[in-house]
Design a protein around this motif. Structure first.
Motif, mmCIF file in Angstrom:
data_model
loop_
_atom_site.group_PDB
_atom_site.id
_atom_site.type_symbol
_atom_site.label_atom_id
_atom_site.label_comp_id
_atom_site.label_asym_id
_atom_site.label_seq_id
_atom_site.Cartn_x
_atom_site.Cartn_y
_atom_site.Cartn_z
ATOM 1 N N PHE A 18 -14.384 28.456 28.810
ATOM 2 C CA PHE A 18 -15.177 29.678 28.930
ATOM 3 C C PHE A 18 -16.023 29.658 30.203
ATOM 4 C CE2 PHE A 18 -15.019 28.476 24.355
ATOM 5 C CZ PHE A 18 -14.097 29.448 23.936
ATOM 6 N N ALA A 19 -16.544 30.812 30.541
ATOM 7 C CA ALA A 19 -17.498 30.914 31.651
ATOM 8 C C ALA A 19 -18.877 30.558 31.105
ATOM 9 C CB ALA A 19 -17.491 32.325 32.227
ATOM 10 N N VAL A 20 -19.353 29.349 31.437
ATOM 11 C CA VAL A 20 -20.606 28.826 30.875
ATOM 12 C C VAL A 20 -21.642 28.716 31.987
ATOM 13 C CG1 VAL A 20 -21.709 26.907 29.675
ATOM 14 C CG2 VAL A 20 -19.335 27.538 29.120
ATOM 15 N N THR A 21 -22.815 29.291 31.765
ATOM 16 C CA THR A 21 -23.905 29.218 32.740
ATOM 17 C C THR A 21 -25.157 28.694 32.052
ATOM 18 O OG1 THR A 21 -23.015 31.150 33.882
ATOM 19 C CG2 THR A 21 -25.292 30.514 34.403
ATOM 20 N N ASP A 22 -25.741 27.636 32.598
ATOM 21 C CA ASP A 22 -26.993 27.093 32.063
ATOM 22 C C ASP A 22 -28.144 27.991 32.536
ATOM 23 O OD1 ASP A 22 -29.298 25.690 31.382
ATOM 24 O OD2 ASP A 22 -28.414 23.730 31.824
ATOM 25 N N ILE A 60 -22.550 32.268 27.634
ATOM 26 C CA ILE A 60 -21.137 31.903 27.523
ATOM 27 C C ILE A 60 -20.313 33.175 27.331
ATOM 28 C CG2 ILE A 60 -19.454 30.500 26.271
ATOM 29 C CD1 ILE A 60 -21.780 28.771 25.283
ATOM 30 N N GLU A 61 -19.280 33.326 28.147
ATOM 31 C CA GLU A 61 -18.391 34.482 28.067
ATOM 32 C C GLU A 61 -16.948 34.008 28.169
ATOM 33 O OE1 GLU A 61 -19.695 37.889 30.590
ATOM 34 O OE2 GLU A 61 -21.274 36.491 31.258
ATOM 35 N N ALA A 79 -17.861 31.645 17.356
ATOM 36 C CA ALA A 79 -18.708 32.773 17.770
ATOM 37 C C ALA A 79 -18.034 33.574 18.883
ATOM 38 C CB ALA A 79 -20.075 32.266 18.229
ATOM 39 N N ILE A 80 -17.409 32.871 19.842
ATOM 40 C CA ILE A 80 -16.706 33.554 20.932
ATOM 41 C C ILE A 80 -15.574 34.422 20.372
ATOM 42 C CG2 ILE A 80 -15.163 33.185 22.899
ATOM 43 C CD1 ILE A 80 -18.001 32.781 23.703
ATOM 44 N N ALA A 81 -14.946 33.944 19.284
ATOM 45 C CA ALA A 81 -13.861 34.715 18.668
ATOM 46 C C ALA A 81 -14.348 36.053 18.132
ATOM 47 C CB ALA A 81 -13.222 33.901 17.545
ATOM 48 N N LEU A 82 -15.651 36.163 17.882
ATOM 49 C CA LEU A 82 -16.214 37.407 17.351
ATOM 50 C C LEU A 82 -16.715 38.329 18.455
ATOM 51 C CD1 LEU A 82 -18.241 36.163 14.228
ATOM 52 C CD2 LEU A 82 -15.911 37.062 14.339
ATOM 53 N N LEU A 83 -16.579 37.913 19.723
ATOM 54 C CA LEU A 83 -17.051 38.751 20.824
ATOM 55 C C LEU A 83 -16.057 39.867 21.126
ATOM 56 C CD1 LEU A 83 -18.507 36.280 23.491
ATOM 57 C CD2 LEU A 83 -19.766 37.997 22.179
#
Length: 724
Positions: free
Chosen positions: A695-699, A721-722, A666-670
């Motif tokens: 990745f930059a992950v925030t809960d 997630i970014e 999914a990140i590859a499609l961002l």
């Protein structure tokens, strides 16, 4: 009633309707009634005749007899007509027409009989004024009715003018439609007025152009059938009392306004979309467009409306309309089963020209009456459907609350607190209770449609719990819910939620096809309370959907495992440049399509701003991620099921095991600067720690939970997630 002198009248009606018409005329003030073939002779005041013209649901015409005389030949017909003082009845400038009915051996041609009466009228005016009035057969001011009855003739002034069965709302009809007054007779014979007064609804599953449903609405709402007519035959008559007529019409207008407020639910359906469009137009013409539901539906899929037993009434098509005799035989055979299975406690009325097929229904008629549809002898069959076994909810509510005080206290406390929060927040659909007490393991959700519906899910008790105790507590809880929320049993929907895997959680529970509209933060969404375990709207995702709406302006949005597309609707409403919704289920993609259309977004538009993609999300993600030419997205929402082993998939989906690769694809499609929201309700879920390094992950779980889902600690988890 007016103190005007008593007069003699004759009301014509379809054959078989005479007894009903006599009772109706008595209510209008008729002093005496005498049944005749094809109508009722009655005496009464001018007011009673006016009321009959305006209010009769059954009559064709209201006639004021002017002369009755022996009929020996055409000359006797002329002489009888000449004995009437026509210039005293209407003015020279009024146009007239003559209608001849009946039979006589003395005058065998009705056209010739009409000419003889016309000559007598013309001669009477010439004698007085040296002029004669004009004849207008299309739109006369005065209508003269001549009835030939063997050796006798009666000439009458037609007070109604155009036949009273024409209410003024019909602009289109299907094949061989019922006349409006025959439809009214069917409804009156079937006891509809009493059923409607008690709050029962009406269903016509073969409604054609909607005549039965429209007449039912007019009866239930106390609407005078002649209120929309712009012209009556008595208005050009010299004896017309305009002030009396004005008062009677004003009274009818007031009764209509009051009656519409208590109209019960009415529904018509048919398989023919064209004839349903005519029905909808007729309803609009009658001012009832927003009071009647018309649906394209097979008669065998018809279901009750409302919360109380009502009337199913229908006029099945003839064999010719069905195309084959075998088709109509099948219809009758299966339709009887539909009545027995789904309309328990209801009354059913079937008006048919094929009484030979009535045994095919498999039902015993409680009453049968003969009514004529023109020259065709038909039967009105009435059935009282046996009350079905009460549902769990109905059984629980039948005795009222007899226990469960702890549950009731918690429910009141939650409702007070969450109700205030919901009103402040503009939330209309929320979770009221979620297994707050161990003994009452229920989730209770409220939905405004705008009627309040209660969706109750029971968490299946473990084997260690005595089933009898669990059943008792459930009944206590349901009874307390009904008493506290004051919701009819028909709007409390119960489901048993067991631990399920794969597509079982989405399996059908019923076939009601009864969808309601709810509103969430400016978005309209379809929900269904009966057919599936879930309603089509996950309430715990409400804050996430609002976040998507606020962040979507000008962005390309991708909704993976889109379910019914509610997040896509929020993105579109928020101004997304485009939305793409991916799911493997045709059922839920169709639902998503309807949700988008409900909000004015067309998935079939030429520029393709809103796409629906039927695919296995895991396989689709892999393919798209590997293809450098595939579209890129600014905002992605991914909410996979916990587990799925659908036969339509290439393999098995396990969110715990598969989420790492799923998120990477999914990140590859961002697009640059894009963001992925990943959500799951899998208990004890653990995010792959390697993702936080890549990745930059925030809960953001706490930020995506509203007040109604903060207790008990929920399974809901969500991350932003970014790319780094």
């Amino acid at each position: 009633m007016s103190d005007t002198p008593s007069l003699s009248f004759f009301a014509t009606a379809p054959r078989g309707v005479e007894p009903l018409l006599a009772a109706e005329l008595t209510r209008f003030g008729a002093q005496t009634t005498k049944e005749r073939k094809g109508g009722i002779a009655f005496t009464g005041t001018l007011e009673s005749a006016y009321r009959a013209c305006l209010w009769s649901r059954l009559a064709n015409r209201i006639l004021l007899p002017l002369a009755t005389f022996p009929l020996t030949d055409a000359d006797s017909l002329y002489a009888g007509a000449a004995s009437i003082d026509w210039p005293e009845l209407f003015a020279l400038d009024k146009r007239f027409a003559i209608e001849v009915a009946g039979r006589s051996a003395a005058v065998t041609h009705t056209h010739y009989a009409g000419l003889k009466v016309k000559d007598a009228i013309a001669d009477a005016f010439r004698k007085r004024y040296d002029e004669r009035p004009s004849v207008d057969t299309e739109s006369p001011d005065i209508s003269i009715h001549v009835h030939l009855d063997r050796a006798q003739a009666t000439i009458s002034l037609d007070l109604s003018g155009e036949s009273l069965h024409r209410r003024g709302y019909r602009s289109g009809a299907g094949e061989a439609p019922l006349k409006e007054n025959l439809a009214a007779a069917i409804l009156i014979r079937s006891g509809w007025a009493e059923i409607a007064a008690a709050g029962g609804g009406l269903v016509d599953p073969m409604c054609g152009s909607g005549t039965l449903v429209l007449e039912a609405a007019m009866i239930a709402a106390d609407i005078a059938p002649g209120l929309k007519r712009v012209k009556y035959g008595f208005e050009a008559w010299s004896g017309h009392d305009a002030e009396l007529w004005r008062k009677i019409r004003a009274e009818a207008s007031g009764r209509k306004s009051a009656g519409l407020a208590r109209l019960p639910p009415l529904a018509g359906s048919d398989t023919d979309a064209g004839v349903l469009r005519k029905a909808a137009q007729n309803a609009a013409n009658a001012g009832l467009a927003d009071r009647i539901t018309f649906t394209q539906l097979d008669a065998l899929d018809a279901r009750p409306v409302g919360d109380l037993p009502g009337l199913l009434v229908t006029n099945p098509p003839y064999g010719e309309r069905m195309g084959m005799e075998s088709e109509i035989i099948k219809l009758y055979s299966l339709f009887g089963a539909t009545l027995k299975q789904h309309f328990g406690g209801w009354k059913a009325a079937v008006f048919t020209s094929r009484p030979d097929l009535s045994p095919r229904l498999g039902l015993r008629a409680s009453a049968m009456h003969t009514l004529f549809n023109g020259a065709i002898e038909c039967k009105l069959l009435q059935f009282q459907m046996a009350a079905r076994e009460p549902s769990l909810i109905e059984s629980a509510l039948s005795q009222g609350p007899t226990g469960g005080e702890d549950f009731a206290n918690r429910l009141r406390k939650n409702w007070k607190h969450l109700g205030k929060w919901a009103r402040r927040s503009g939330v209309t659909n929320y979770r009221l209770y979620d297994a707050d007490l161990p003994d009452y393991a229920l989730a209770v959700d409220l939905y405004e449609t705008p009627d309040l519906h209660v969706h109750v899910q029971e968490y299946a008790a473990p084997d260690s719990i005595d089933p009898a105790k669990a059943e008792k507590r459930l009944r206590e809880a349901l009874a307390q819910l009904q008493a506290i929320l004051a919701v009819p049993a028909g709007r409390i929907h119960y489901k048993l939620r067991k631990s399920q895997r794969g597509s079982a959680q989405y399996g059908k529970q019923d076939e009601s096809r009864d969808f309601k509209t709810v509103v969430e933060h400016g978005c309209k969404l379809w929900v269904n309370f009966e057919d599936y375990l879930d309603t089509g709207l996950f309430l715990d995702h409400r804050p996430m959907r609002l976040r998507i709406q606020k962040e979507s302006a000008g962005k390309r949005f991708l909704n993976l495992f889109c379910y019914t597309g509610s997040a896509s609707v929020h993105a579109a409403v928020g101004g997304a440049e485009s939305t793409t919704s991916v799911d493997l289920s045709n059922t839920y993609l169709d639902w998503a399509d309807r949700n988008l259309l409900l909000n004015g977004f067309d998935t079939r538009s030429a520029w393709g701003a809103h796409r629906l993609v039927r695919a296995d999300c895991l396989a689709w993600l892999r393919e798209q991620a590997a293809d450098r030419k595939s579209p890129r997205y600014d905002l992605i929402f991914c909410d996979p099921p916990t587990f799925s082993n659908s036969k339509k998939m290439e393999g098995v989906l396990d969110t715990q095991e598969d989420h790492g690769q799923m998120i990477r694809d999914a990140i590859a499609l961002l697009a640059p600067g894009g963001k992925l929201y990943f959500s799951t309700n899998r208990r004890r879920f653990k995010l792959d720690e390697s993702l936080t390094a890549e990745f930059a992950v925030t809960d953001i779980s706490h930020q995506t939970l509203d007040e109604d889902f903060k207790r008990p600690p929920p399974a809901h988890r969500c991350w932003s997630i970014e790319r780094r």
